[in-house]
Motif scaffolding. Sequence first.
Motif, PDB file in Angstrom:
ATOM      1  N   GLN A  33      73.360  16.705 101.496  1.00 36.28           N
ATOM      2  CA  GLN A  33      74.324  16.101 100.572  1.00 36.28           C
ATOM      3  C   GLN A  33      75.443  17.075 100.240  1.00 36.28           C
ATOM      4  OE1 GLN A  33      75.226  16.546  97.158  1.00 36.28           O
ATOM      5  NE2 GLN A  33      73.876  18.276  96.836  1.00 36.28           N
ATOM      6  N   GLU A  34      75.127  18.370 100.234  1.00 34.60           N
ATOM      7  CA  GLU A  34      76.160  19.374  99.968  1.00 34.60           C
ATOM      8  C   GLU A  34      77.168  19.420 101.130  1.00 34.60           C
ATOM      9  OE1 GLU A  34      75.681  23.970  99.899  1.00 34.60           O
ATOM     10  OE2 GLU A  34      75.038  23.215  97.936  1.00 34.60           O
ATOM     11  N   LYS A  35      76.660  19.372 102.364  1.00 28.35           N
ATOM     12  CA  LYS A  35      77.530  19.382 103.546  1.00 28.35           C
ATOM     13  C   LYS A  35      78.398  18.117 103.615  1.00 28.35           C
ATOM     14  CE  LYS A  35      76.684  22.259 106.950  1.00 28.35           C
ATOM     15  NZ  LYS A  35      77.341  23.581 106.997  1.00 28.35           N
ATOM     16  N   LEU A  36      77.791  16.999 103.240  1.00 22.92           N
ATOM     17  CA  LEU A  36      78.465  15.713 103.327  1.00 22.92           C
ATOM     18  C   LEU A  36      79.563  15.584 102.278  1.00 22.92           C
ATOM     19  CD1 LEU A  36      78.400  12.990 104.807  1.00 22.92           C
ATOM     20  CD2 LEU A  36      76.668  12.235 103.201  1.00 22.92           C
ATOM     21  N   GLY A  37      79.338  16.148 101.116  1.00 23.37           N
ATOM     22  CA  GLY A  37      80.289  15.963 100.015  1.00 23.37           C
ATOM     23  C   GLY A  37      79.970  14.682  99.270  1.00 23.37           C
ATOM     24  N   ASP A  38      80.907  14.223  98.467  1.00 26.28           N
ATOM     25  CA  ASP A  38      80.666  13.034  97.653  1.00 26.28           C
ATOM     26  C   ASP A  38      80.524  11.794  98.530  1.00 26.28           C
ATOM     27  OD1 ASP A  38      80.734  14.514  95.340  1.00 26.28           O
ATOM     28  OD2 ASP A  38      82.853  14.130  94.963  1.00 26.28           O
ATOM     29  N   VAL A  39      79.338  11.206  98.493  1.00 20.53           N
ATOM     30  CA  VAL A  39      79.059  10.002  99.273  1.00 20.53           C
ATOM     31  C   VAL A  39      79.813   8.833  98.645  1.00 20.53           C
ATOM     32  CG1 VAL A  39      77.250   8.412 100.035  1.00 20.53           C
ATOM     33  CG2 VAL A  39      76.797  10.873  99.958  1.00 20.53           C
ATOM     34  N   ASP A  40      80.515   8.057  99.474  1.00 20.50           N
ATOM     35  CA  ASP A  40      81.213   6.897  98.922  1.00 20.50           C
ATOM     36  C   ASP A  40      80.803   5.571  99.556  1.00 20.50           C
ATOM     37  OD1 ASP A  40      82.679   7.045 101.327  1.00 20.50           O
ATOM     38  OD2 ASP A  40      84.288   8.164 100.361  1.00 20.50           O
ATOM     39  N   GLU A  41      79.981   5.636 100.608  1.00 23.66           N
ATOM     40  CA  GLU A  41      79.502   4.397 101.217  1.00 23.66           C
ATOM     41  C   GLU A  41      78.127   4.623 101.830  1.00 23.66           C
ATOM     42  OE1 GLU A  41      81.043   1.219 104.503  1.00 23.66           O
ATOM     43  OE2 GLU A  41      82.545   2.249 103.274  1.00 23.66           O
ATOM     44  N   VAL A  42      77.274   3.594 101.699  1.00 21.73           N
ATOM     45  CA  VAL A  42      75.906   3.661 102.201  1.00 21.73           C
ATOM     46  C   VAL A  42      75.637   2.416 103.033  1.00 21.73           C
ATOM     47  CG1 VAL A  42      73.470   3.748 101.516  1.00 21.73           C
ATOM     48  CG2 VAL A  42      75.165   4.868 100.106  1.00 21.73           C
ATOM     49  N   ASP A  43      75.049   2.608 104.205  1.00 21.92           N
ATOM     50  CA  ASP A  43      74.639   1.483 105.045  1.00 21.92           C
ATOM     51  C   ASP A  43      73.160   1.678 105.347  1.00 21.92           C
ATOM     52  OD1 ASP A  43      74.596  -0.742 106.729  1.00 21.92           O
ATOM     53  OD2 ASP A  43      75.161   0.449 108.470  1.00 21.92           O
ATOM     54  N   LEU A  44      72.326   0.798 104.804  1.00 21.33           N
ATOM     55  CA  LEU A  44      70.874   0.946 104.939  1.00 21.33           C
ATOM     56  C   LEU A  44      70.256  -0.284 105.601  1.00 21.33           C
ATOM     57  CD1 LEU A  44      70.011   2.465 101.447  1.00 21.33           C
ATOM     58  CD2 LEU A  44      70.394   3.651 103.600  1.00 21.33           C
ATOM     59  N   GLU A  82      67.747   0.101  96.095  1.00 20.99           N
ATOM     60  CA  GLU A  82      68.915  -0.720  95.733  1.00 20.99           C
ATOM     61  C   GLU A  82      69.853   0.035  94.793  1.00 20.99           C
ATOM     62  OE1 GLU A  82      69.603  -3.669  97.034  1.00 20.99           O
ATOM     63  OE2 GLU A  82      67.736  -3.852  98.148  1.00 20.99           O
ATOM     64  N   ASP A  83      69.302   0.959  93.998  1.00 23.97           N
ATOM     65  CA  ASP A  83      70.124   1.691  93.020  1.00 23.97           C
ATOM     66  C   ASP A  83      71.236   2.480  93.703  1.00 23.97           C
ATOM     67  OD1 ASP A  83      68.550   0.684  91.019  1.00 23.97           O
ATOM     68  OD2 ASP A  83      67.353   2.507  90.776  1.00 23.97           O
ATOM     69  N   ILE A  84      70.942   3.078  94.869  1.00 26.24           N
ATOM     70  CA  ILE A  84      71.986   3.868  95.532  1.00 26.24           C
ATOM     71  C   ILE A  84      73.031   2.972  96.194  1.00 26.24           C
ATOM     72  CG2 ILE A  84      70.575   5.928  95.817  1.00 26.24           C
ATOM     73  CD1 ILE A  84      70.254   5.191  98.778  1.00 26.24           C
ATOM     74  N   MET A  85      72.674   1.720  96.448  1.00 23.35           N
ATOM     75  CA  MET A  85      73.660   0.774  96.977  1.00 23.35           C
ATOM     76  C   MET A  85      74.711   0.476  95.897  1.00 23.35           C
ATOM     77  SD  MET A  85      72.447   0.122 100.036  1.00 23.35           S
ATOM     78  CE  MET A  85      72.710  -1.475 100.748  1.00 23.35           C
ATOM     79  N   GLU A  86      74.251   0.439  94.645  1.00 17.47           N
ATOM     80  CA  GLU A  86      75.144   0.133  93.531  1.00 17.47           C
ATOM     81  C   GLU A  86      75.868   1.374  93.017  1.00 17.47           C
ATOM     82  OE1 GLU A  86      72.780  -1.954  90.625  1.00 17.47           O
ATOM     83  OE2 GLU A  86      72.043  -3.326  92.157  1.00 17.47           O
ATOM     84  N   ASP A  87      75.213   2.538  93.097  1.00 13.69           N
ATOM     85  CA  ASP A  87      75.797   3.780  92.593  1.00 13.69           C
ATOM     86  C   ASP A  87      75.497   4.918  93.567  1.00 13.69           C
ATOM     87  OD1 ASP A  87      76.795   5.940  91.216  1.00 13.69           O
ATOM     88  OD2 ASP A  87      75.363   5.814  89.559  1.00 13.69           O
ATOM     89  N   VAL A  88      76.368   5.093  94.567  1.00 14.46           N
ATOM     90  CA  VAL A  88      76.132   6.087  95.616  1.00 14.46           C
ATOM     91  C   VAL A  88      76.146   7.523  95.103  1.00 14.46           C
ATOM     92  CG1 VAL A  88      76.935   4.620  97.494  1.00 14.46           C
ATOM     93  CG2 VAL A  88      78.556   6.124  96.322  1.00 14.46           C
ATOM     94  N   THR A  89      76.706   7.752  93.918  1.00 12.92           N
ATOM     95  CA  THR A  89      76.766   9.120  93.386  1.00 12.92           C
ATOM     96  C   THR A  89      75.373   9.681  93.116  1.00 12.92           C
ATOM     97  OG1 THR A  89      76.997   8.406  91.083  1.00 12.92           O
ATOM     98  CG2 THR A  89      79.030   8.693  92.358  1.00 12.92           C
ATOM     99  N   ILE A  90      74.375   8.817  93.001  1.00 15.72           N
ATOM    100  CA  ILE A  90      72.991   9.272  92.800  1.00 15.72           C
ATOM    101  C   ILE A  90      72.565  10.203  93.938  1.00 15.72           C
ATOM    102  CG2 ILE A  90      70.571   8.528  92.713  1.00 15.72           C
ATOM    103  CD1 ILE A  90      71.593   5.897  91.427  1.00 15.72           C
ATOM    104  N   LEU A  91      73.037   9.916  95.158  1.00 18.53           N
ATOM    105  CA  LEU A  91      72.660  10.739  96.314  1.00 18.53           C
ATOM    106  C   LEU A  91      73.120  12.185  96.142  1.00 18.53           C
ATOM    107  CD1 LEU A  91      73.420   8.210  99.144  1.00 18.53           C
ATOM    108  CD2 LEU A  91      71.187   9.164  98.592  1.00 18.53           C
ATOM    109  N   ASN A  92      74.258  12.397  95.493  1.00 19.88           N
ATOM    110  CA  ASN A  92      74.747  13.746  95.278  1.00 19.88           C
ATOM    111  C   ASN A  92      74.112  14.395  94.050  1.00 19.88           C
ATOM    112  OD1 ASN A  92      77.482  12.341  96.596  1.00 19.88           O
ATOM    113  ND2 ASN A  92      76.910  14.324  97.400  1.00 19.88           N
TER     114      ASN A  92
END
Length: 129
Positions: A33-44, A82-92
Amino acid sequence: MKIFPDDLLYSREHIWVAVDGNMATLGITDYAQEKLGDVDEVDLPKVDSFVERDEPFGTLESANDVFELVSPLSGEIVNVNEDIMEDVTILNSDPYDAGWIVVIEMKDPEELDDLLEIQGYQDYIAEEE
């Protein structure tokens, strides 16, 4: 400083695995997640889909990059966060707890033998840097 819980297993594709019986919860490591930076889209994937070991099962996108989620295990997806689909900032902000990605019912628990414990993963990423 990167955080790596010592009760998890890790793949060389920067996926962490928490095992509970024949269920495995997957997420991305703090390093990823540090390498990726702020996640703004998720496809699961969808629940009930089947994933194969070493095959992509989704993507994370940021302004920096697209990160392919490569499954370290084969099995059926039984839950998707489902939570990360609604709020991707959780991943960071919380990649190890609230930021879990999917739960897989493992087809072959012996695949776990190919994953790294914390020291092996730390050594692996030290070589990458």
